[in-house]
Design an enzyme around this catalytic site. Structure first.
Site, mmCIF file in Angstrom:
data_model
loop_
_atom_site.group_PDB
_atom_site.id
_atom_site.type_symbol
_atom_site.label_atom_id
_atom_site.label_comp_id
_atom_site.label_asym_id
_atom_site.label_seq_id
_atom_site.Cartn_x
_atom_site.Cartn_y
_atom_site.Cartn_z
ATOM 1 N N TYR A 32 34.798 92.232 41.555
ATOM 2 C CA TYR A 32 34.452 92.852 40.415
ATOM 3 C C TYR A 32 34.940 94.162 40.003
ATOM 4 C CZ TYR A 32 30.948 89.248 40.138
ATOM 5 O OH TYR A 32 30.173 88.070 39.935
ATOM 6 N N TYR A 160 21.042 84.393 40.839
ATOM 7 C CA TYR A 160 22.537 84.462 41.028
ATOM 8 C C TYR A 160 22.818 83.539 41.708
ATOM 9 C CZ TYR A 160 27.172 85.719 42.650
ATOM 10 O OH TYR A 160 28.434 85.842 42.715
ATOM 11 N N ASP A 261 18.696 77.284 46.357
ATOM 12 C CA ASP A 261 20.083 77.930 46.815
ATOM 13 C C ASP A 261 19.607 79.002 48.069
ATOM 14 O OD1 ASP A 261 22.145 79.753 47.099
ATOM 15 O OD2 ASP A 261 22.511 79.869 45.043
ATOM 16 N N LYS A 290 27.368 81.822 53.471
ATOM 17 C CA LYS A 290 27.341 83.221 53.789
ATOM 18 C C LYS A 290 27.017 83.357 55.300
ATOM 19 C CE LYS A 290 26.559 85.856 49.810
ATOM 20 N NZ LYS A 290 26.150 85.475 48.457
HETATM 21 C C1 LIG Z 1 26.646 84.904 47.635
HETATM 22 C C2 LIG Z 1 25.647 83.846 46.834
HETATM 23 C C3 LIG Z 1 26.601 82.805 46.301
HETATM 24 C C4 LIG Z 1 28.048 82.564 45.955
HETATM 25 O O1 LIG Z 1 28.615 82.284 47.307
HETATM 26 P P1 LIG Z 1 30.017 82.694 47.511
HETATM 27 O O2 LIG Z 1 30.409 82.220 48.748
HETATM 28 O O3 LIG Z 1 30.349 84.099 47.093
HETATM 29 O O4 LIG Z 1 30.674 81.865 46.372
HETATM 30 C C5 LIG Z 1 25.471 81.928 45.581
HETATM 31 N N1 LIG Z 1 24.296 81.981 45.477
HETATM 32 C C6 LIG Z 1 23.579 82.838 46.371
HETATM 33 C C7 LIG Z 1 22.398 82.860 46.455
HETATM 34 C C8 LIG Z 1 24.477 84.041 46.890
HETATM 35 O O5 LIG Z 1 23.996 84.796 47.407
#
Ligand SMILES: *Cc1c(COP(=O)(O)O)cnc(C)c1O
Length: 440
Positions: A32, A160, A261, A290
């Site tokens: 960003y 997100y 997620d 992550k």
């Molecule tokens: C960071 C994140 C993503 C995206 O993961 P990237 O490895 O950056 O593509 C998707 N969902 C959540 C909840 C996240 O924190």
């Protein structure tokens, strides 16, 4: 087209190992970031334990765990050893038609660690891709079920889920920074964010609104996607896990898949190994990323139930239509295996509890500042919400002067340190932030 000189020497070469921030500013994109940045990025020499060392010699206590991922800190002996061991046999082979021990071991571990119905694992390169995979699974599921009209996604505001197109379509439409792309994104259905507060009593009017959306629209809905308990980059909000239980029930009643997620929340960050455990529910599809590799390499996984997997394959395609080049990368899988082993062998629950207490204690003074709107802590996550948008560069330079690293956005200064942070480092971290946020 005039191309003469395009491939001539451009004098970009620099021999020494110093970080050339001037070059960085003119040629290298950062997350960003503007092509004309006002401020340089801080140049890092190395990172070890819970500290990041800048090239100017300054050592910073890491408050970010490199965006939730480096749960064991940096230069982790066991992970470095796993890397060495793995490259001795293979760093990569394609996953189409081939398989290998690091991948099967990792998938077995993920199935064992998550709730029983999740039995199938799809490995991919990054969190965003794992969300794309989850969304495609949901769409193919309803094709396999002969209900292809169930093709929309429903979600909550302040979410997100990543930066690729499908993932963007379910990010918060306002603060998701993606309004620019609105015209080309599939139109998801947005409900208000779950009312804030992990311990707050349930808000019946919110539940009523959600139930009504299911009743009116379930014929067209493929899946509900949500970050369990903690909404991360969309606002660092915590909500009552019972809302998840409620959503799970609605999804069951109205034949809508539930995608959790867990990319930010997974692997202990909220005090449970996975945040869905706060609600004791099992999603149909779950995304991990992550901290999966302890912050060492990019790797993600999408888990689903047997029912989802089998129904996906009853769609006309007969197979699941996705297959990244670097799927199941052996090196990344070996690292993930080492990271998971290390986590499970550690007293991670106590560590997270300890960080939670330290953050509550250490960040409490910030709440007295008249510029601070709210201070909240859950597990190893601490958030200071300001009343006004933060001047990121200014706050960052004050925190750095105080010996710590954070990366605020919007009105939020927040920390999610490596689990291995010690008492003294935690105190210094919270003090560095409180002083910088001041006046208290
Ligand atoms: C960071 C994140 C993503 C995206 O993961 P990237 O490895 O950056 O593509 C998707 N969902 C959540 C909840 C996240 O924190």
């Amino acid at each position: 087209m005039l191309t003469t000189g395009l491939f001539m020497s451009k004098s970009l070469h620099q021999d020494n190992k110093l970080v050339d921030t001037n070059f960085d500013r003119n040629h290298v994109w950062h997350p960003y970031s503007s092509a004309n940045p006002i401020n340089d990025n801080y140049a890092v020499k190395s990172a070890a334990g819970c500290e990041i060392e800048l090239t100017n010699g300054k050592r910073l206590i890491d408050g970010m765990a490199s965006w939730w991922s480096a749960i064991h800190g940096y230069q982790v002996k066991e992970i470095n050893q796993a890397i060495r061991n793995q490259i001795e046999s293979m760093s990569h082979v394609m996953f189409g038609g081939l398989t290998h021990q690091p991948a099967t071991e990792l998938c077995r571990k993920l199935i064992e660690l998550t709730s029983q119905p999740l039995q199938r694992v799809f490995l991919s390169d990054s969190g965003s891709v794992s969300v794309e995979v989850a969304m495609k699974m949901a769409l193919q599921y309803w094709h396999g079920n002969r209900k292809p009209q169930k093709s929309r996604f429903i979600t909550v505001r302040n979410g997100y889920h990543g930066d690729t197109f499908g993932a963007m379509s379910v990010c918060d439409p306002v603060n998701g920074m993606h309004s620019l792309f609105r015209d080309v994104l599939p139109q998801a259905m947005f409900l208000p964010a779950p009312p804030a507060g992990f311990d707050m009593p349930l808000d019946n009017s919110w539940q009523h609104e959600v139930a009504q959306a299911f009743e009116l629209h379930s014929d067209s809905l493929a899946a509900f996607i949500i970050e369990p308990v903690v909404q991360g980059a969309g606002g660092m909000r915590f909500y009552n896990p019972e809302y998840l239980t409620f959503i799970r029930q609605l999804c069951d009643e109205h034949e809508v898949l539930l995608i959790a997620d867990e990319i930010a929340t997974g692997f202990g960050r909220t005090g449970k190994l996975f945040a869905v455990e706060h609600a004791m529910i099992c999603p149909d599809i779950m995304c991990l990323g992550k901290a999966l590799t302890g912050g060492t390499l990019s790797l993600a996984a999408t888990l689903c139930t047997d029912d989802v997997a089998e129904t996906v394959c009853q769609s006309a395609a007969g197979v699941f239509m996705h297959g990244p080049t670097f799927m199941g990368n052996p090196l990344a899988c070996a690292i993930a295996n080492a990271s998971i082993d290390l986590l499970l062998a550690s007293p991670w629950q106590q560590r997270v509890k300890h960080i939670e207490q330290g953050l509550k204690r250490g960040l409490a003074p910030c709440a007295k500042s008249d510029q601070v709107a709210d201070v909240r802590v859950l597990g190893a996550i601490g958030v200071i919400e300001m009343k006004q948008a933060i001047d990121v560069a200014a706050l960052q330079s004050r925190v750095i002067a105080n010996g710590a690293w954070i990366r605020p956005f919007g009105k939020l200064a927040y920390v999610m340190p490596p689990f291995i942070i010690n008492e003294q480092q935690l105190n210094s971290l919270t003090k560095a932030i409180c002083q910088a946020v001041g006046p208290v």
